[in-house]
Scaffold this motif. Structure first.
Motif, PDB file in Angstrom:
ATOM      1  N   ALA A 190       1.085  -1.469  -0.093  1.00  0.00           N
ATOM      2  CA  ALA A 190       0.080   0.227  -0.189  1.00  0.00           C
ATOM      3  C   ALA A 190       0.807   1.092   0.154  1.00  0.00           C
ATOM      4  O   ALA A 190       0.307   2.703  -0.495  1.00  0.00           O
ATOM      5  CB  ALA A 190      -1.131  -0.370   1.179  1.00  0.00           C
ATOM      6  N   ASP A 191       2.216   1.554   0.873  1.00  0.00           N
ATOM      7  CA  ASP A 191       3.222   2.259   0.798  1.00  0.00           C
ATOM      8  C   ASP A 191       4.078   2.353  -0.510  1.00  0.00           C
ATOM      9  O   ASP A 191       4.993   3.084   0.097  1.00  0.00           O
ATOM     10  CB  ASP A 191       3.434   2.322   2.355  1.00  0.00           C
ATOM     11  CG  ASP A 191       3.939   1.525   2.620  1.00  0.00           C
ATOM     12  OD1 ASP A 191       4.438   0.329   1.499  1.00  0.00           O
ATOM     13  OD2 ASP A 191       4.891   1.562   3.900  1.00  0.00           O
ATOM     14  N   ALA A 192       3.939   1.253  -1.324  1.00  0.00           N
ATOM     15  CA  ALA A 192       5.306   1.112  -2.111  1.00  0.00           C
ATOM     16  C   ALA A 192       4.864   2.419  -3.357  1.00  0.00           C
ATOM     17  O   ALA A 192       3.651   3.168  -3.476  1.00  0.00           O
ATOM     18  CB  ALA A 192       5.511  -0.437  -2.793  1.00  0.00           C
ATOM     19  N   CYS A 193       5.862   2.793  -4.215  1.00  0.00           N
ATOM     20  CA  CYS A 193       5.576   4.016  -5.188  1.00  0.00           C
ATOM     21  C   CYS A 193       5.929   2.951  -5.478  1.00  0.00           C
ATOM     22  O   CYS A 193       7.247   2.150  -6.407  1.00  0.00           O
ATOM     23  CB  CYS A 193       7.141   4.940  -4.600  1.00  0.00           C
ATOM     24  SG  CYS A 193       7.633   6.174  -6.103  1.00  0.00           S
ATOM     25  N   PRO A 194       4.917   3.211  -6.717  1.00  0.00           N
ATOM     26  CA  PRO A 194       4.966   2.391  -8.444  1.00  0.00           C
ATOM     27  C   PRO A 194       6.335   2.807  -9.091  1.00  0.00           C
ATOM     28  O   PRO A 194       6.745   2.407 -10.052  1.00  0.00           O
ATOM     29  CB  PRO A 194       3.134   3.339  -8.756  1.00  0.00           C
ATOM     30  CG  PRO A 194       3.076   4.058  -8.145  1.00  0.00           C
ATOM     31  CD  PRO A 194       3.351   3.932  -7.019  1.00  0.00           C
ATOM     32  N   PRO A 249      10.273  10.649  -0.857  1.00  0.00           N
ATOM     33  CA  PRO A 249      10.989  10.324  -0.040  1.00  0.00           C
ATOM     34  C   PRO A 249      10.596   8.750   0.052  1.00  0.00           C
ATOM     35  O   PRO A 249      12.165   8.265   0.023  1.00  0.00           O
ATOM     36  CB  PRO A 249      10.055  10.551   1.153  1.00  0.00           C
ATOM     37  CG  PRO A 249       8.903  11.645   0.607  1.00  0.00           C
ATOM     38  CD  PRO A 249       9.135  11.762  -1.044  1.00  0.00           C
ATOM     39  N   ALA A 250       9.601   8.385  -0.515  1.00  0.00           N
ATOM     40  CA  ALA A 250       9.968   6.609  -0.743  1.00  0.00           C
ATOM     41  C   ALA A 250      10.545   6.463  -1.514  1.00  0.00           C
ATOM     42  O   ALA A 250      11.448   5.646  -1.694  1.00  0.00           O
ATOM     43  CB  ALA A 250       8.261   5.911  -0.809  1.00  0.00           C
ATOM     44  N   CYS A 251      11.099   7.428  -3.133  1.00  0.00           N
ATOM     45  CA  CYS A 251      11.775   6.921  -3.839  1.00  0.00           C
ATOM     46  C   CYS A 251      13.274   6.529  -3.233  1.00  0.00           C
ATOM     47  O   CYS A 251      13.824   5.549  -3.260  1.00  0.00           O
ATOM     48  CB  CYS A 251      11.469   7.765  -5.258  1.00  0.00           C
ATOM     49  SG  CYS A 251      10.498   6.730  -5.910  1.00  0.00           S
ATOM     50  N   SER A 252      13.663   8.012  -3.012  1.00  0.00           N
ATOM     51  CA  SER A 252      14.831   8.452  -2.206  1.00  0.00           C
ATOM     52  C   SER A 252      15.490   6.905  -1.404  1.00  0.00           C
ATOM     53  O   SER A 252      16.746   7.302  -1.377  1.00  0.00           O
ATOM     54  CB  SER A 252      15.543   9.202  -1.941  1.00  0.00           C
ATOM     55  OG  SER A 252      14.500  10.483  -1.203  1.00  0.00           O
ATOM     56  N   ALA A 253      14.483   6.753  -0.417  1.00  0.00           N
ATOM     57  CA  ALA A 253      14.459   5.659   0.599  1.00  0.00           C
ATOM     58  C   ALA A 253      15.462   4.009  -0.225  1.00  0.00           C
ATOM     59  O   ALA A 253      15.614   3.518   0.721  1.00  0.00           O
ATOM     60  CB  ALA A 253      13.584   6.232   1.702  1.00  0.00           C
TER      61      ALA A 253
END
Ligand code: SF4
Length: 453
Positions: A309-313, A405-409
């Motif tokens: 659910a919190d994943a970045c496509p 933020p999700a991508c860069s992490a």
């Protein structure tokens, strides 16, 4: 990695079997009805055509059509009828599994080698082939197949050919090239292997799960429809452990997400990398090759990676195109430049450094690149780009405005690969114990009394 069955109310899946964690020896396979002289080649071909069994390697081509084509070309002496090729047609069990999210073929070779060899022998009987190959990269699978060959002579000479594992090594022309002593790289088509394959002979290159289903159809033609309409799938993604299971066509993707442990999935990467991304709204689609194709995605090899659910496509797309660009065999110029361009654009999106023309470029490439390489790798990269724009337009817009933020992490490239489920070695001379349990009896493949042999 977990091996589950779905739905649990049904008998064990015909390919997954009753003891998926132990290698099946020849005696156990025979005791369950394998290798029996049940269905004649022409009758088998009839049942395969009537059931509509399709290949499980990714393309989903009708099996009966392929078998018939190889047989007819073998009888005519190859394309144009220029004399019968030395030795006649050839059959190849293709167990080379380049999709990083798929494990079913390596599991099958490790756990049920005799089911694959039985299918190969049945395919040889239908096509008139006098030679066979098992083509693979997994050394454990190779050892189990070699031992299976020592346990049971399949009725034609069968050689195991190994290859380094790459994304493109399992492509059918790459398999032929490798078996002929060259590199495992695709060649331009036509000709396809059924026309001119190993040593120039008409050649059936068939995925190992497909051959397993051919063997099961021969043993239980009364169950041909069920055998054709179930499929092995590898489910991964999110925080849940990967799952190998066997499901009937028609199960909604959302149900599979729940069975895998990602009930609130935000979408999925379909078909290995070949089906691109679908959003949460598409998880109501049935797992069915035609329905998925009509929706613009693909079942492919049956590997589905759910997005948490919190994943970045965008990260998911970046990982996938990174992998594809790294795996390009670099023999088609358009693939080298095309996959690199798609990779750089999606990476820039993920990093928040994409320019205003990035989405337009991705859209253009997604339409212009498919079909221009010698294999499907370029199509897969283009498909991921296009599907990202279609399924997640808001996420793409958001990444154009600011870094995510999700991508860069997230470090790219490390989450695609799924480990093969453990398959314990078993004694070769006696049937494995669990095959004699009541659960194993439910999986017996010999025809029931009263069924035409
Ligand atoms: S399309 Fe790419 S991966 Fe496929 S054969 Fe050409 S260069 Fe190799």
């Amino acid at each position: 990695m977990t091996v589950i069955r779905y739905p649990t109310a049904l008998p064990p899946g015909p390919v997954l079997g009753a003891a998926p964690g132990v290698t099946e020896c020849a005696e156990a396979y025979r005791a369950a009805g394998g290798y029996a002289a049940t269905t004649a080649p022409d009758e088998l071909l009839h049942h395969l055509a009537a059931s509509g069994l399709r290949g499980r390697g990714g393309a989903g081509f009708p099996v009966a059509v392929k078998l018939r084509s190889v047989r007819e070309l073998g009888e005519r002496g190859g394309p144009g009828g220029r004399g019968r090729p030395a030795g006649g047609p050839v059959v190849v069990a293709n167990g080379e599994e380049g999709e990083p999210g798929s494990v079913k073929d390596r599991w099958l070779l490790r756990a049920r080698p005799h089911l694959v060899l039985d299918g190969l022998a049945r395919a040889a009987a239908v096509t008139g082939a006098v030679r066979g190959y098992v083509y693979l990269s997994d050394p454990v699978a190779g050892a189990r197949i070699r031992r299976a060959l020592a346990e049971h002579e399949p009725g034609l000479p069968v050689e195991v050919v190994e290859t380094p594992r790459t994304y493109v090594a399992g492509e059918e022309t790459a398999a032929v090239r490798r078996i002929d002593g060259g590199p495992a790289l695709p060649t331009a088509k036509p000709p396809r292997p059924y026309e001119r394959g190993v040593g120039g002979a008409p050649t059936l290159v068939s995925n190992v799960e497909t051959l397993a289903r051919v063997a099961l159809t021969a043993a239980r033609p009364d169950l041909a429809d069920r055998i054709a309409r179930t499929t092995l799938v590898t489910l991964s993604g999110g925080a849940a452990a990967p799952v190998l299971t066997e499901v009937p066509y028609g199960v909604p993707l959302r149900t599979l997400a729940a069975a895998h442990g990602t009930p609130d999935a935000a979408g999925a990467l379909m078909g290995g990398l070949f089906g691109g991304l679908v959003g949460a709204g598409d998880l109501g689609l049935p797992l069915d090759p035609d329905a998925l194709a009509a929706a613009g995605t693909a079942l492919g090899c049956g590997a589905v990676r759910f997005l948490a659910a919190d994943a970045c496509p965008v990260t998911a797309a970046a990982e996938a195109v990174d992998h594809l660009a790294a795996e390009s065999a670099r023999q088609c110029g358009v693939c080298v430049s095309g996959t690199a361009a798609v990779r750089d654009a999606v990476r820039a999106l993920a990093a928040g450094t994409a320019g205003p023309g990035t989405a337009g470029n991705l859209e253009r490439w997604s339409l212009a690149l498919p079909g221009r390489g010698a294999c499907g790798l370029l199509d897969a990269a283009a498909g991921i780009a296009g599907s990202l724009l279609r399924a997640f337009p808001g996420a793409v817009r958001g990444h154009l405005d600011a870094p995510c933020p999700a991508c860069s992490a997230t470090a790219a490239g490390h989450r695609l690969t799924v480990p093969v489920p453990p398959v314990a070695d078993a004694p070769t001379t006696k049937p494995a114990g669990p095959r004699d349990s009541s659960a194993a009896r439910a999986d017996r493949i010999a025809p029931p009394k009263g069924t035409k042999p």
